[in-house]
Design a protein around this motif. Structure first.
Motif, PDB file in Angstrom:
ATOM      1  N   ASP A 317       0.818  -1.211   0.000  1.00 10.24           N
ATOM      2  CA  ASP A 317       0.000   0.000   0.000  1.00 10.24           C
ATOM      3  C   ASP A 317       0.856   1.267   0.000  1.00 10.24           C
ATOM      4  O   ASP A 317       0.406   2.319  -0.479  1.00 10.24           O
ATOM      5  N   ASP A 318       2.083   1.180   0.548  1.00 14.53           N
ATOM      6  CA  ASP A 318       2.985   2.331   0.478  1.00 14.53           C
ATOM      7  C   ASP A 318       3.319   2.648  -0.979  1.00 14.53           C
ATOM      8  O   ASP A 318       3.381   3.821  -1.373  1.00 14.53           O
ATOM      9  N   ILE A 319       3.552   1.597  -1.759  1.00 17.47           N
ATOM     10  CA  ILE A 319       3.859   1.787  -3.175  1.00 17.47           C
ATOM     11  C   ILE A 319       2.723   2.522  -3.868  1.00 17.47           C
ATOM     12  O   ILE A 319       2.935   3.464  -4.654  1.00 17.47           O
ATOM     13  N   LEU A 320       1.505   2.107  -3.572  1.00 13.29           N
ATOM     14  CA  LEU A 320       0.347   2.764  -4.167  1.00 13.29           C
ATOM     15  C   LEU A 320       0.286   4.236  -3.752  1.00 13.29           C
ATOM     16  O   LEU A 320      -0.027   5.110  -4.565  1.00 13.29           O
ATOM     17  N   GLY A 321       0.611   4.517  -2.480  1.00 13.58           N
ATOM     18  CA  GLY A 321       0.610   5.895  -2.010  1.00 13.58           C
ATOM     19  C   GLY A 321       1.632   6.752  -2.725  1.00 13.58           C
ATOM     20  O   GLY A 321       1.346   7.903  -3.098  1.00 13.58           O
ATOM     21  N   TYR A 322       2.842   6.209  -2.942  1.00 13.73           N
ATOM     22  CA  TYR A 322       3.864   6.976  -3.650  1.00 13.73           C
ATOM     23  C   TYR A 322       3.457   7.217  -5.102  1.00 13.73           C
ATOM     24  O   TYR A 322       3.688   8.299  -5.651  1.00 13.73           O
ATOM     25  N   LEU A 323       2.864   6.223  -5.715  1.00 16.30           N
ATOM     26  CA  LEU A 323       2.407   6.402  -7.089  1.00 16.30           C
ATOM     27  C   LEU A 323       1.372   7.511  -7.177  1.00 16.30           C
ATOM     28  O   LEU A 323       1.425   8.380  -8.059  1.00 16.30           O
ATOM     29  N   ASP A 324       0.407   7.503  -6.275  1.00 16.06           N
ATOM     30  CA  ASP A 324      -0.660   8.495  -6.330  1.00 16.06           C
ATOM     31  C   ASP A 324      -0.160   9.905  -6.020  1.00 16.06           C
ATOM     32  O   ASP A 324      -0.667  10.881  -6.563  1.00 16.06           O
ATOM     33  N   ARG A 325       0.840  10.016  -5.143  1.00 17.47           N
ATOM     34  CA  ARG A 325       1.370  11.335  -4.816  1.00 17.47           C
ATOM     35  C   ARG A 325       2.347  11.852  -5.857  1.00 17.47           C
ATOM     36  O   ARG A 325       2.337  13.036  -6.211  1.00 17.47           O
ATOM     37  N   LEU A 326       3.221  10.973  -6.336  1.00 19.34           N
ATOM     38  CA  LEU A 326       4.335  11.417  -7.177  1.00 19.34           C
ATOM     39  C   LEU A 326       4.114  11.187  -8.665  1.00 19.34           C
ATOM     40  O   LEU A 326       4.748  11.846  -9.490  1.00 19.34           O
ATOM     41  N   ASP A 327       3.258  10.256  -9.015  1.00 23.14           N
ATOM     42  CA  ASP A 327       3.052   9.932 -10.426  1.00 23.14           C
ATOM     43  C   ASP A 327       1.586   9.606 -10.696  1.00 23.14           C
ATOM     44  O   ASP A 327       1.256   8.524 -11.182  1.00 23.14           O
ATOM     45  N   PRO A 328       0.689  10.534 -10.386  1.00 19.91           N
ATOM     46  CA  PRO A 328      -0.746  10.229 -10.517  1.00 19.91           C
ATOM     47  C   PRO A 328      -1.176   9.945 -11.948  1.00 19.91           C
ATOM     48  O   PRO A 328      -2.158   9.232 -12.170  1.00 19.91           O
ATOM     49  N   HIS A 329      -0.441  10.482 -12.925  1.00 22.49           N
ATOM     50  CA  HIS A 329      -0.816  10.286 -14.331  1.00 22.49           C
ATOM     51  C   HIS A 329      -0.071   9.114 -14.964  1.00 22.49           C
ATOM     52  O   HIS A 329      -0.248   8.858 -16.167  1.00 22.49           O
ATOM     53  N   ARG A 330       0.729   8.404 -14.155  1.00 25.21           N
ATOM     54  CA  ARG A 330       1.449   7.211 -14.607  1.00 25.21           C
ATOM     55  C   ARG A 330       2.270   7.513 -15.864  1.00 25.21           C
ATOM     56  O   ARG A 330       2.137   6.862 -16.897  1.00 25.21           O
ATOM     57  N   PRO A 351       8.816  -9.011  -4.580  1.00 27.39           N
ATOM     58  CA  PRO A 351       7.750  -9.386  -5.521  1.00 27.39           C
ATOM     59  C   PRO A 351       6.406  -8.723  -5.245  1.00 27.39           C
ATOM     60  O   PRO A 351       5.728  -8.268  -6.177  1.00 27.39           O
ATOM     61  N   ALA A 352       5.989  -8.648  -3.984  1.00 30.96           N
ATOM     62  CA  ALA A 352       4.682  -8.062  -3.675  1.00 30.96           C
ATOM     63  C   ALA A 352       4.635  -6.582  -4.033  1.00 30.96           C
ATOM     64  O   ALA A 352       3.589  -6.068  -4.458  1.00 30.96           O
ATOM     65  N   LEU A 353       5.764  -5.889  -3.898  1.00 35.33           N
ATOM     66  CA  LEU A 353       5.800  -4.458  -4.203  1.00 35.33           C
ATOM     67  C   LEU A 353       5.715  -4.221  -5.709  1.00 35.33           C
ATOM     68  O   LEU A 353       4.977  -3.345  -6.167  1.00 35.33           O
ATOM     69  N   VAL A 354       6.473  -5.003  -6.473  1.00 34.91           N
ATOM     70  CA  VAL A 354       6.430  -4.858  -7.926  1.00 34.91           C
ATOM     71  C   VAL A 354       5.046  -5.226  -8.452  1.00 34.91           C
ATOM     72  O   VAL A 354       4.486  -4.539  -9.314  1.00 34.91           O
ATOM     73  N   THR A 355       4.490  -6.297  -7.909  1.00 32.47           N
ATOM     74  CA  THR A 355       3.150  -6.730  -8.339  1.00 32.47           C
ATOM     75  C   THR A 355       2.112  -5.659  -8.070  1.00 32.47           C
ATOM     76  O   THR A 355       1.246  -5.372  -8.916  1.00 32.47           O
ATOM     77  N   LYS A 356       2.172  -5.036  -6.902  1.00 31.92           N
ATOM     78  CA  LYS A 356       1.226  -3.974  -6.568  1.00 31.92           C
ATOM     79  C   LYS A 356       1.352  -2.812  -7.542  1.00 31.92           C
ATOM     80  O   LYS A 356       0.340  -2.236  -7.985  1.00 31.92           O
ATOM     81  N   ALA A 357       2.571  -2.462  -7.876  1.00 29.66           N
ATOM     82  CA  ALA A 357       2.787  -1.350  -8.807  1.00 29.66           C
ATOM     83  C   ALA A 357       2.222  -1.673 -10.186  1.00 29.66           C
ATOM     84  O   ALA A 357       1.580  -0.827 -10.823  1.00 29.66           O
ATOM     85  N   VAL A 358       2.459  -2.883 -10.660  1.00 30.71           N
ATOM     86  CA  VAL A 358       1.945  -3.278 -11.971  1.00 30.71           C
ATOM     87  C   VAL A 358       0.420  -3.241 -11.975  1.00 30.71           C
ATOM     88  O   VAL A 358      -0.213  -2.741 -12.908  1.00 30.71           O
ATOM     89  N   GLU A 359      -0.187  -3.763 -10.915  1.00 30.25           N
ATOM     90  CA  GLU A 359      -1.646  -3.771 -10.821  1.00 30.25           C
ATOM     91  C   GLU A 359      -2.223  -2.356 -10.799  1.00 30.25           C
ATOM     92  O   GLU A 359      -3.349  -2.124 -11.249  1.00 30.25           O
ATOM     93  N   ALA A 360      -1.453  -1.403 -10.276  1.00 25.88           N
ATOM     94  CA  ALA A 360      -1.917  -0.014 -10.187  1.00 25.88           C
ATOM     95  C   ALA A 360      -1.626   0.777 -11.457  1.00 25.88           C
ATOM     96  O   ALA A 360      -1.854   1.989 -11.499  1.00 25.88           O
ATOM     97  N   GLY A 361      -1.113   0.111 -12.477  1.00 24.24           N
ATOM     98  CA  GLY A 361      -0.842   0.790 -13.734  1.00 24.24           C
ATOM     99  C   GLY A 361       0.430   1.604 -13.743  1.00 24.24           C
ATOM    100  O   GLY A 361       0.596   2.491 -14.582  1.00 24.24           O
ATOM    101  N   ALA A 362       1.343   1.304 -12.821  1.00 25.27           N
ATOM    102  CA  ALA A 362       2.589   2.069 -12.746  1.00 25.27           C
ATOM    103  C   ALA A 362       3.417   1.857 -14.004  1.00 25.27           C
ATOM    104  O   ALA A 362       3.450   0.771 -14.578  1.00 25.27           O
ATOM    105  N   ARG A 363       4.104   2.923 -14.386  1.00 26.42           N
ATOM    106  CA  ARG A 363       5.067   2.853 -15.489  1.00 26.42           C
ATOM    107  C   ARG A 363       6.402   3.356 -14.962  1.00 26.42           C
ATOM    108  O   ARG A 363       7.093   4.147 -15.613  1.00 26.42           O
ATOM    109  N   ALA A 364       6.736   2.924 -13.756  1.00 22.63           N
ATOM    110  CA  ALA A 364       7.948   3.353 -13.068  1.00 22.63           C
ATOM    111  C   ALA A 364       9.122   2.462 -13.447  1.00 22.63           C
ATOM    112  O   ALA A 364       8.950   1.321 -13.889  1.00 22.63           O
ATOM    113  N   ALA A 365      10.322   2.987 -13.260  1.00 22.32           N
ATOM    114  CA  ALA A 365      11.534   2.194 -13.403  1.00 22.32           C
ATOM    115  C   ALA A 365      11.868   1.559 -12.054  1.00 22.32           C
ATOM    116  O   ALA A 365      11.649   2.159 -11.004  1.00 22.32           O
TER     117      ALA A 365
END
Length: 465
Positions: A317-330, A351-365
């Motif tokens: 859930d921290d990963i999701l929070g960082y995505l929404d704050r720092l990269d809301p437009h992915r 693995p759980a962190l990367v999986t969460k990011a992928v599920e949230a539509g992240a396009r992060a490095a």
């Protein structure tokens, strides 16, 4: 005062009149004080304010166009089309702004990049921990020696390493010295990367010398021969000289001192958006990544590419929070996650962190920092890291991404171009007994020149396998 150079891949744009950026938030929002971890307690606020005013009026160190170019390069990393090599000192010091020290770090990174480019068969984005890495977060506010307790050393941007009351007193004038030292570093890096120093053929000749002298020469010979054949093929096809004589290079640092970072934030005349002009890429570390804290808030307001270091206690859930704050437009290239899990935990926790990011539509490095999770203290009192453990974390990082079908985007390492004895192992093995011989770091242990190239060749084997 000497202004930054304006030629080459870093610094190829005009200097606009400095305008501090307002750091706008959401429409109608009113800034409220946020918790800001790891900030110095400046003894004289008026003196701090005077230094901040100087920095607000100073020319920017880097430019918005350069930051946008790095975002494009990191977007390629996020898409699996490039690899990031980021590295340099744990903590830069004012005493190490000499030409030899700066060129030694740059040479090491360029040598590593050539090996990784060949093995990965893709561009390597080169980013130095340089020209701004002068402040460090610490686990305790004080240090005690022989019954004397003083403020802990927080990097040359804040206080001095010497264990005296005068040296350890936080001094805001050091932020101005950090700016000047960063200017010196950038000027030399610009000159070197656009001159013969970065010529691909010369860099490979350096690597050839390393392979010849390395105890692991047999292991690396085949890869070095492959680069030889590639360069000969390029020569035969007429691919020279311009394409191999220069190097694109960017700089980065932890955006720890908010007084400094805010003072060097400027509004881009093209877009009207704020950029941190202290460096191309700015990151927050494990001790300052509080989602509702001032550091994450600052990163959310600038247009630079930004990064967050995540440790083994990070939750999905921290990963999701960082995505929404720092990269809301992915947006690819906007956000990089730098995983510092430790070799024993990377395969279980990542693995759980990367999986969460992928599920949230992240396009992060995704990048591996194999240094910070593997530090321990010897009976002699030296902090150190083992080369084989560092390598194991990188291997685990690659394994996780291979299993998930995602891209292992790069490595983030602490190294120096000098022959220090701070980390144990490597081809030219450094033993525990060798640590006192040349233990020169101002903070955490770094790979030396030989160990850094050992790491590059070993990672190249992973990429080529």
């Amino acid at each position: 005062m000497k202004e930054p150079a304006q030629e080459g891949h870093i610094g190829s744009t005009r200097i606009a009149p400095p305008r501090p950026a307002p750091l706008p938030g959401p429409a109608g929002a009113v800034d409220a004080p946020l918790p800001a971890a790891q900030q110095p307690q400046w003894p004289d606020p008026a003196e701090r304010d005077a230094v901040v005013a100087e920095l607000r009026a100073a020319p920017q160190l880097v430019f918005a166009e350069e930051c946008d170019r790095l975002r494009e390069r990191l977007a390629a990393v996020a898409r699996g089309e490039a690899f990031l090599l980021q590295g340099g000192d744990c903590a830069e010091t004012f005493g190490q702004t000499s030409a030899d020290a700066i060129s030694g770090k740059l040479r090491t990174l360029l040598q590593m990049a050539v090996v990784l480019t060949y093995a990965a068969s893709m561009p390597v984005v080169k980013v130095g921990r340089m020209a701004g890495q002068y402040a460090k977060p610490r686990s305790r506010p004080t240090e005690t020696r022989d019954g004397v307790t003083l403020p802990v050393y927080r990097g040359d941007a804040v206080n001095g390493l010497e264990f005296t009351a005068a040296a350890r007193r936080p001094d805001p004038r050091r932020m101005r010295r950090m700016y000047d030292a960063s200017t010196t570093t950038l000027n030399l890096v610009r000159a070197l990367t656009q001159g013969g120093f970065a010529d691909l053929r010369q860099v490979h000749a350096w690597n050839r010398g390393f392979v010849a002298d390395s105890p692991a020469a047999g292991r690396y010979e085949e890869l070095a021969d492959g680069i030889d054949r590639t360069l000969l093929f390029m020569h035969a096809c007429g691919v020279e000289p311009n394409g191999v004589q220069t190097a694109e290079f960017f700089v980065s640092h932890e955006g720890l001192l908010l007084d400094y970072e805010r003072a060097l934030t400027r509004t881009d005349e093209r877009s009207g958006l704020p950029y941190a002009t202290s460096g191309h890429l700015v990151w927050v570390g494990e001790r300052t990544r509080r989602p509702d804290g001032a550091h994450i808030d600052f990163l959310s307001r600038i247009r630079n590419p930004v990064a967050v270091k995540i440790g083994p206690d990070t939750r999905p859930d921290d990963i999701l929070g960082y995505l929404d704050r720092l990269d809301p437009h992915r947006e690819p290239g906007r956000l990089t996650f730098v995983a510092r899990m430790g070799a024993e935990r990377v395969r279980d926790r990542l693995p759980a962190l990367v999986t969460k990011a992928v599920e949230a539509g992240a396009r992060a490095a995704w990048v591996c920092d194999p240094m910070h999770g593997n530090t321990y203290q010897t009976p002699s009192g030296h902090k150190t890291r083992r080369f084989d453990v560092i390598l194991d974390e990188v291997q685990g990082f690659f394994e996780v991404h291979q299993e998930l079908g995602t891209h292992a985007g790069g490595i983030h390492v602490e190294f120096t171009g000098n022959d220090v004895t701070e980390c144990i192992g490597g081809g030219s093995a450094v033993g525990v007994e060798d640590l006192p011989r040349r233990y020169e770091t101002a903070c955490d242990p770094r790979l030396n020149h030989s160990q850094s190239l050992d790491l590059a060749f070993r990672v190249a084997e992973m990429l080529g396998g």
